[in-house]
Design a protein around this motif. Structure first.
Motif, PDB file in Angstrom:
ATOM      1  N   TYR A   1       0.839  -1.201   0.000  1.00  0.00           N
ATOM      2  CA  TYR A   1       0.000   0.000   0.000  1.00  0.00           C
ATOM      3  C   TYR A   1       0.873   1.249   0.000  1.00  0.00           C
TER       4      TYR A   1
ATOM      5  N   THR B   1      -5.723   1.592  -3.615  1.00  0.00           N
ATOM      6  CA  THR B   1      -7.080   1.317  -3.158  1.00  0.00           C
ATOM      7  C   THR B   1      -7.357  -0.175  -3.019  1.00  0.00           C
TER       8      THR B   1
ATOM      9  N   TYR C   1      -7.394  -1.892   0.475  1.00  0.00           N
ATOM     10  CA  TYR C   1      -8.418  -1.588   1.472  1.00  0.00           C
ATOM     11  C   TYR C   1      -9.578  -2.569   1.383  1.00  0.00           C
TER      12      TYR C   1
ATOM     13  N   ARG D   1     -14.165   2.190  -0.249  1.00  0.00           N
ATOM     14  CA  ARG D   1     -13.131   2.382  -1.272  1.00  0.00           C
ATOM     15  C   ARG D   1     -13.343   3.617  -2.140  1.00  0.00           C
TER      16      ARG D   1
ATOM     17  N   ARG E   1     -10.558   6.375  -2.350  1.00  0.00           N
ATOM     18  CA  ARG E   1      -9.916   6.677  -3.633  1.00  0.00           C
ATOM     19  C   ARG E   1      -9.962   8.181  -3.902  1.00  0.00           C
TER      20      ARG E   1
END
Length: 109
Positions: free
Chosen positions: A10, A23, A26, A42, A46
């Motif tokens: 990440y 993203t 997650y 998400r 984002r």
């Protein structure tokens, strides 16, 4: 200390400003809290990543990492850039479930 692959992957995607790659780490119902605002899911995450990546120019260096418990990790980053104050140390506190981030809280040390 080595951080779990979920977190390191990440952070690499976040640093590269690759929104899709970041993203994917997650959970669908993940929650992020940054600068007093909380983002749910998400899509909101984002959008937050997109704004955060374009608002300021900065460098980020991982300066410390620790495991709090079985599912919680803190990655401390030193940021320098054109944001107010120009320099800050931030704790990124991650909660994981399986291989996904379920919660991220970003706060000044």
């Amino acid at each position: 200390m080595n951080l779990p692959a979920t977190i390191t992957n990440y952070l690499a995607a976040h640093t590269a400003r690759d929104l899709e790659a970041a993203t994917q780490w997650y959970a669908a119902d993940a929650v992020v809290t940054d600068d007093g605002t909380t983002y749910h899911g998400r899509d909101e995450i984002r959008a937050w990543l997109g704004r955060a990546a374009s608002e300021y120019t900065y460098t980020s260096e991982l300066v410390a990492a620790r495991q709090v418990d079985a599912t919680t990790y803190v990655a401390t980053h030193h940021l320098e850039g054109n944001f107010p104050g120009g320099s800050v140390d931030l704790d990124f506190t991650f909660s994981l479930d399986e291989d996904l981030i379920t919660r991220l809280v970003i706060a000044a040390e």
